[in-house]
Design an enzyme around this catalytic site. Structure first.
Site, PDB file in Angstrom:
ATOM      1  N   ARG A  51       5.058  -6.894 -33.043  1.00 39.91           N
ATOM      2  CA  ARG A  51       4.500  -6.779 -34.395  1.00 39.91           C
ATOM      3  C   ARG A  51       4.788  -5.420 -35.027  1.00 39.91           C
ATOM      4  NH1 ARG A  51      -1.670  -8.120 -33.828  1.00 39.91           N
ATOM      5  NH2 ARG A  51      -1.190  -6.649 -32.203  1.00 39.91           N
ATOM      6  N   HIS A 180       5.443 -11.383  -9.903  1.00 37.43           N
ATOM      7  CA  HIS A 180       6.536 -10.513  -9.452  1.00 37.43           C
ATOM      8  C   HIS A 180       6.496 -10.250  -7.949  1.00 37.43           C
ATOM      9  CE1 HIS A 180       3.601  -7.216  -9.922  1.00 37.43           C
ATOM     10  NE2 HIS A 180       4.380  -6.489  -9.170  1.00 37.43           N
ATOM     11  N   LYS A 184       9.717  -9.600  -4.616  1.00 31.67           N
ATOM     12  CA  LYS A 184       9.848  -8.394  -3.791  1.00 31.67           C
ATOM     13  C   LYS A 184      10.699  -8.702  -2.563  1.00 31.67           C
ATOM     14  CE  LYS A 184       5.531  -6.115  -5.158  1.00 31.67           C
ATOM     15  NZ  LYS A 184       5.939  -4.852  -5.757  1.00 31.67           N
ATOM     16  N   HIS A 242      -1.069 -12.648  -6.820  1.00 36.85           N
ATOM     17  CA  HIS A 242      -0.230 -12.000  -5.804  1.00 36.85           C
ATOM     18  C   HIS A 242      -0.701 -12.286  -4.367  1.00 36.85           C
ATOM     19  CE1 HIS A 242       1.349 -10.150  -9.288  1.00 36.85           C
ATOM     20  NE2 HIS A 242       0.545  -9.111  -9.355  1.00 36.85           N
TER      21      HIS A 242
HETATM   22  C1  BG6 Z   1       0.113  -6.324 -11.624  1.00 34.94           C
HETATM   23  C2  BG6 Z   1      -1.322  -5.980 -11.892  1.00 34.94           C
HETATM   24  O1  BG6 Z   1       0.296  -7.708 -11.638  1.00 34.94           O
HETATM   25  O2  BG6 Z   1       0.476  -5.817 -10.348  1.00 34.94           O
HETATM   26  C3  BG6 Z   1      -1.539  -4.487 -11.823  1.00 34.94           C
HETATM   27  O3  BG6 Z   1      -1.689  -6.458 -13.175  1.00 34.94           O
HETATM   28  C4  BG6 Z   1      -1.036  -3.934 -10.509  1.00 34.94           C
HETATM   29  O4  BG6 Z   1      -2.918  -4.158 -12.000  1.00 34.94           O
HETATM   30  C5  BG6 Z   1       0.381  -4.412 -10.237  1.00 34.94           C
HETATM   31  O5  BG6 Z   1      -1.073  -2.519 -10.591  1.00 34.94           O
HETATM   32  C6  BG6 Z   1       0.818  -4.030  -8.835  1.00 34.94           C
HETATM   33  O6  BG6 Z   1       2.182  -4.291  -8.683  1.00 34.94           O
HETATM   34  P1  BG6 Z   1       3.057  -3.493  -7.635  1.00 34.94           P
HETATM   35  O7  BG6 Z   1       4.403  -4.120  -7.726  1.00 34.94           O
HETATM   36  O8  BG6 Z   1       3.026  -2.044  -8.050  1.00 34.94           O
HETATM   37  O9  BG6 Z   1       2.411  -3.675  -6.302  1.00 34.94           O
END
Ligand code: BG6
Length: 497
Positions: A51, A180, A184, A242
């Site tokens: 935006r 994500h 890894k 996660h």
């Molecule tokens: C994110 C969370 O999905 O993952 C964050 O929203 C967190 O709060 C992060 O810090 C951690 O990711 P990584 O890859 O640094 O372990």
């Protein structure tokens, strides 16, 4: 062997939320690095969308600053940046009004047969409205894919609503729900460890494994994300996605192949086998914590309640410890102890598989303790796999036993650069490979289990237990596992306080 870098088909990557933290910290650097590696055709384009009233020149300057800030200095290369800058443009579009959509659509004339990715790095409340506007503007083609950043909703109902809204515009095969952690390196290595070696699988069950521990500890606090975090907390932010994905990869049955449905079909069975945690067992199976002022890495840090955007009576948890149980033949009576927290002593993510003790020892107690074997998969930092074995200490004078780690350090063994999880996942979307993304039913199954815990916490209306920033969390988390006669594997993850 598959080549490390293959050139992708030409694509248009449209990043919504392009001025936000995730885009600047992760998405642009990841796209830049893949471009630098030579994976993009010269016709591929990246369009940042938000935006904010910026022009392409201003957005490119922002992108350059982000690359300098978030990438190691040696990764910045003038020629690679110049190529990346030329494919990067900006569009100002409002998700909630007609502003900007006509101009955006005009940029794709004649490109309907080019792979088109819509990456929604926005609040989940915009996933539905954005999908609708994309359709109304004629931007959705058969070659389109949409990427949804977590969290998908706030609870089961909102997750279903979002899935319905996005699903009304895109077919399920076009929807990539990103977690994500699945991108890894060491998380993927779990698949290799379990299914490319013959020695672990026969032992991978309740007959040989006593319990599993999964720790994802962070040293950061909530930083500038207080507004979001207040609506989330550690259970929604980390466990629902996660940590549950890690439980799935450790706990699943061998899939018949690496095919997207085969892997996801096995993962969802684990989610569905989880014993519910509700009011009846919430007190013994969970601990919520919230950090107080302390010191991390020698620097004083404020408590959660003093962070920007956090109310002084906030009830949000920044730490969770849980005892999860997978109720099936393989895992009967093998608890999965999970914990995650912000402002912990160390940033470390580890999975510990604790094997059962030997059934009978031939060694007298004075030669040393015969501790049970332990397999440690370290996801970050210093990706490694360690197998803790008992060995005889060299030397004369009889037997002395000692626990020794057999360490496989990925950095030492493979000299390659370890790509960030986002680099792999962003490219998987272009390749059309959703194996490492969550299917609708997986997200919903994870919410069903998580929501019960949230409801039970609410019913008890207990405040989170305080812990000092820079420690291993509240003492109640230690009690949670010690009640079962076990201890957290704290060396070197959480050295004794
Ligand atoms: C994110 C969370 O999905 O993952 C964050 O929203 C967190 O709060 C992060 O810090 C951690 O990711 P990584 O890859 O640094 O372990």
């Amino acid at each position: 062997m598959a080549p490390i870098t293959t050139i992708l088909n030409t694509f248009d990557y449209l990043v919504f939320g392009a001025t936000g933290d995730l885009s600047l910290r992760k998405l642009l650097p990841s796209l830049y690095l893949r471009d630098k590696a030579g994976q993009f055709t010269s016709e591929s384009r990246i369009i940042g969308i938000s935006r904010s009233h910026l022009d392409t020149g201003e957005y490119r300057a922002k992108a350059e600053e982000a690359l300098h800030r978030y990438l190691p200095a040696h990764e910045f290369d003038a020629a690679a940046w110049s190529r990346f800058r030329d494919r990067l443009s900006y569009a100002c579009v409002d998700a909630t009004s007609d502003d900007g959509w006509g101009d955006l659509a005009g940029r794709f004339a004649g490109r309907d047969d080019v792979i088109r990715v819509f990456y929604l790095a926005t609040s989940p409340s915009l996933f539905g409205p954005l999908s609708e506007r994309l359709r109304a503007s004629g931007l959705v083609t058969l070659k389109s894919r949409v990427v949804l950043e977590k969290p998908i909703g706030h609870d089961l109902e909102s997750a279903r609503r979002i899935n319905d809204e996005v699903g009304g515009v895109f077919a399920e095969e076009q929807i990539y729900r990103i977690d994500h952690y699945l991108g890894k390196e060491t998380v993927q290595n779990l698949l290799a460890l379990r299914f490319a070696n013959s020695m672990f699988e026969p032992l991978w069950n309740a007959g040989h494994i006593d319990h599993v521990q999964i720790t994802v500890a962070e040293t950061v606090g909530v930083e500038s994300r207080g507004g979001y975090y207040e609506t989330s907390g550690a259970l929604r932010d980390m466990v629902q996605n996660h940590l549950m994905q890690l439980v799935c990869l450790v706990g699943m049955e061998p899939p018949v192949s690496l095919d997207k449905e085969a892997v996801r079909d096995e993962k969802i069975k684990v989610l569905r086998s989880l014993k519910p945690i509700g009011v009846e067992n919430i007190a013994t199976a969970t601990v919520r914590g919230q950090y107080r002022a302390g010191a991390v890495g020698g620097a004083a840090v404020p408590g959660y309640l003093e962070e920007e955007g956090i109310g002084s009576d906030s009830n949000t948890e920044t730490f969770v410890a849980l005892k999860a149980e997978v109720r099936n033949w393989r895992w009967a009576n093998v608890p999965f102890y999970l914990r995650t927290g912000k402002r912990m002593q160390e940033k470390v993510s580890e999975i510990v598989i604790q094997f059962r003790p030997i059934p009978h020892s031939i060694f007298p107690a004075e030669v040393g303790e015969v501790t049970a074997n332990r397999l440690v998969v370290r996801l970050q930092p210093d990706e490694a796999i360690g197998l803790h074995l008992i060995a005889k200490e060299p030397g004369p004078g009889g037997i002395r036993l000692r626990e020794v780690p057999l360490n496989l350090s990925f950095a030492e063994t493979f000299k390659n650069r370890f790509p960030d999880a986002y680099e792999r996942l962003l490219m998987d979307v272009v390749r059309g490979n959703p194996t490492l993304f969550m299917r609708r039913d997986e997200v919903e199954a994870a919410w069903i289990w998580t929501e019960r815990i949230l409801d039970a916490w609410e019913a008890r209306s207990e405040r989170p237990k305080p812990y000092i920033a820079g420690t291993s969390g509240p003492s109640q988390a230690i009690a949670l596992i010690e009640r079962d006669g076990r201890t957290w594997h704290d060396d070197p993850v959480f050295p004794a306080r």
